[in-house]
Design an enzyme around this catalytic site. Structure first.
Site, PDB file in Angstrom:
ATOM      1  N   GLY A 129      42.961  41.949  41.556  1.00  0.00           N
ATOM      2  CA  GLY A 129      43.938  41.893  40.468  1.00  0.00           C
ATOM      3  C   GLY A 129      45.324  42.178  40.993  1.00  0.00           C
ATOM      4  CG  HIS A 142      39.732  37.864  47.836  1.00  0.00           C
ATOM      5  ND1 HIS A 142      39.599  38.179  46.506  1.00  0.00           N
ATOM      6  CD2 HIS A 142      40.923  38.375  48.218  1.00  0.00           C
ATOM      7  CE1 HIS A 142      40.663  38.849  46.101  1.00  0.00           C
ATOM      8  NE2 HIS A 142      41.486  38.984  47.121  1.00  0.00           N
ATOM      9  CE  LYS A 189      33.768  18.456  33.588  1.00  0.00           C
ATOM     10  NZ  LYS A 189      34.525  18.469  32.320  1.00  0.00           N
ATOM     11  CD  GLU A 192      36.535  36.579  45.576  1.00  0.00           C
ATOM     12  OE1 GLU A 192      35.961  37.252  46.463  1.00  0.00           O
ATOM     13  OE2 GLU A 192      37.568  36.951  45.007  1.00  0.00           O
ATOM     14  CB  CYS A 217      40.920  42.625  46.570  1.00  0.00           C
ATOM     15  SG  CYS A 217      42.637  42.560  47.101  1.00  0.00           S
ATOM     16  CE1 TYR A 218      44.808  47.663  40.907  1.00  0.00           C
ATOM     17  CE2 TYR A 218      42.813  47.379  39.598  1.00  0.00           C
ATOM     18  CZ  TYR A 218      44.035  47.994  39.811  1.00  0.00           C
ATOM     19  OH  TYR A 218      44.480  48.948  38.932  1.00  0.00           O
ATOM     20  CG  ASP A 241      32.808  19.542  29.408  1.00  0.00           C
ATOM     21  OD1 ASP A 241      32.052  19.401  30.389  1.00  0.00           O
ATOM     22  OD2 ASP A 241      33.999  19.881  29.504  1.00  0.00           O
TER      23      ASP A 241
END
Ligand code: XMP
Length: 518
Positions: free
Chosen positions: A59, A173, A373, A175, A86-87, A231
């Site tokens: 963040g 990170h 998606k 991710e 991280c944060y 969608d």
């Protein structure tokens, strides 16, 4: 989210990182359900998931600033595993009595991290890994019970852990793609630390969603706005599976569709899929509501509201209708829901979420609200929908209005439609539509430029071509299309579309741009 408690997933507390959604995707790719919650969400809401563990996202704040969001007490009291990123690692450190301070040098971009002490997180990893860093603060002193697990040139504590209490923090990170072994670290956290089971599959999702829709809808009647996009198509198939003929699909042609699209949608769904479908032509009403409007957010508000009003009118014709089903997906919810996400910035309001008026008559049924998606496509495939539907080019709810920059008039829309159809046709013939470009379209710019055609001066409009590669639509890169192909598209557009004398190719990535121009 109804039903998913059974999966014992991971609760991600969002401190406002641009990567928070990616954390959820990476986890779900491992077959474990993960949901994002604002860091300030009430304990009851988060624990309704009965999570196996918590992840604290990155963040933009600094933990020692007044009012900075902190790791909530219930997370620490739960005794469940925690991974701070991280944060997230900084607030964990701060809250547990360690010290966080501004680093002498900000660390942003690629770095090498040396993995020190052995820990379940590092199972199967080499001694040194490439990571992606993005931070200004760093850990200076560890909280009691913690040990340093890794270091980098700039961060003495690039990873920390209290192995006994199953609490971990990483400064980098895991991710993002630029941390190639990040997925292994997340997998270790899920399966070695949290002992999750990989039960999150399309079939499980369908089964639970069908039950949830049946429970919500009961004997009520449902209308669904079918746009022809993937969608709403998957949402329709899912709701149809759940409640059959209690569902009526309404297809609104708002005049902002691509060339030939309206006819194609009606044919595909009414004839091939056998759904009850009402088709409405409301182009004139939408265009008159948009007259003179050039501001992108204003366009979105108008279209969103008109959509719902048109629905209400059609639904009234059907008699009593209790529910409106929509193909809202997770990124729509997250990107537009400033309400749900106080620590993040609003980018644009997506038409099927942000544009909804407060005084709607219907209750919403949004079975895809928690899916990304690629998950929607997998669910669609599991429901038996054909590739021609699942792999249609994505198209925004507000349609060509957000690709027709400046005022939206029929004449400009026609110009845009023809240019767009040429671009798509050339890409299709070259076999570049599905894999080389996740999304491709033309936009009409609100400028005119001077040109020469024959021997005469022209002063006409400019078409911008946009083609991007992406898997999640959260970040995207511009597609490196062959120069000859672009030349062919440009040539055809200026020759075949009156009123256009210049074509440009958009070479912006997202971020800093977005995929659509408005
Ligand atoms: P952006 O422009 O935000 O687009 O980078 C990301 C993806 O979302 C689509 N998009 C929308 N889809 N309603 C939708 O259903 C909307 O209002 C909307 N705006 C953008 C866009 O086409 C891209 O695929």
């Amino acid at each position: 989210m109804p039903g998913h408690a059974a999966h014992g997933g991971i609760a991600i507390l969002d401190f406002g990182s641009q990567y928070s959604q990616l954390i959820a995707r990476r986890i779900r790719e491992q077959g474990v359900y993960a949901a994002l919650y604002p860091s300030s969400a009430p304990a009851g809401e988060v624990d309704a998931l009965t999570p196996r563990g918590y992840i604290l996202s990155g963040g933009p704040a600094s933990v020692y600033e007044a009012g900075a969001p902190q790791v909530p007490g219930y997370v620490l009291q739960s005794g469940r595993p925690v991974l701070g990123i991280c944060y997230g690692m900084q607030t964990l450190t701060h809250r547990l009595g360690g010290k966080v301070a501004a680093a002498a040098a900000r660390e942003y971009g690629p770095a090498k991290v040396t993995l020190g002490a052995s820990a379940p997180l590092w199972d199967g990893l080499p001694a040194e890994i490439d990571v992606w860093m993005s931070h200004g603060d760093r850990i200076e002193a560890l909280p009691p019970g913690f040990a340093g697990l890794a270091h980098s040139g700039n961060s003495p504590y690039a990873a920390i852990g209290d192995v006994a209490r199953r609490r971990y923090g990483v400064q980098f990170h895991p991710e993002v793609m630029h941390t190639p072994r990040g997925v292994d670290i997340l997998r270790n956290f899920l399966f070695k630390v949290c002992t999750c089971e990989a039960t999150w599959t399309p079939a499980a999702f369908i089964e639970e969603s069908v039950e949830a829709v049946r429970a919500q809808v009961g004997g009520g009647r449902v209308v669904l706005g079918l746009s022809g996009g993937v969608d709403s198509a998957v949402a329709a198939a899912l709701v149809y599976k759940a409640v059959g003929d209690q569902l009526t699909c309404i297809f609104i042609d708002h005049g902002l569709l691509r060339l030939g699209e309206a006819a194609q949608v009606v044919e595909t769904f009414q004839q091939e899929q056998g759904l009850k479908l009402v088709a409405v032509n409301a182009a004139e009403e939408f265009l008159s509501a948009l007259e003179g409007v050039t501001d992108p957010e204003h366009k979105r508000q108008i279209i969103g509201e008109k959509f719902v009003r048109t629905f209400e009118a059609e639904a009234h014709r059907l008699g009593r209708v209790d529910f409106l089903a929509q193909g809202t997906i997770y990124p729509d919810v997250i990107e537009s829901a400033a309400r749900d996400r106080p620590d993040a910035h609003r980018i644009k309001s997506h038409h099927n979420v942000g544009g909804l008026p407060e005084d709607m008559d219907f209750a919403l049924v949004e079975p895809l609200r928690y899916l990304f998606k690629d998950e929607v496509r997998k669910v669609g495939a599991a429901l038996g929908l054909p590739d021609s539907i699942l792999w249609r080019q994505p198209f925004p709810g507000p349609g060509l209005a957000v690709r027709c920059l400046g005022e939206v008039t029929w004449e400009r829309l026609e110009r845009l439609r023809r240019a767009d159809a040429i671009f798509i046709d050339v890409l299709h013939r070259a076999g570049l539509l599905r894999d080389a470009t996740a999304q491709a379209f033309a936009a009409l710019l609100p400028v005119r430029s001077v040109g020469v055609m024959g021997d005469g001066r022209t002063y006409n409009e400019v078409v911008a071509l946009r083609a991007v590669t992406t898997t999640d639509f959260m970040t995207a890169d511009w597609a490196r299309l062959p120069a000859d192909l672009l030349a062919q598209v440009s040539n055809r557009i200026v020759n075949e579309v009156p009123g256009v004398n210049r074509v440009v190719y958009d070479i912006s990535s997202k971020p800093p741009a977005t995929i659509e121009w408005e």
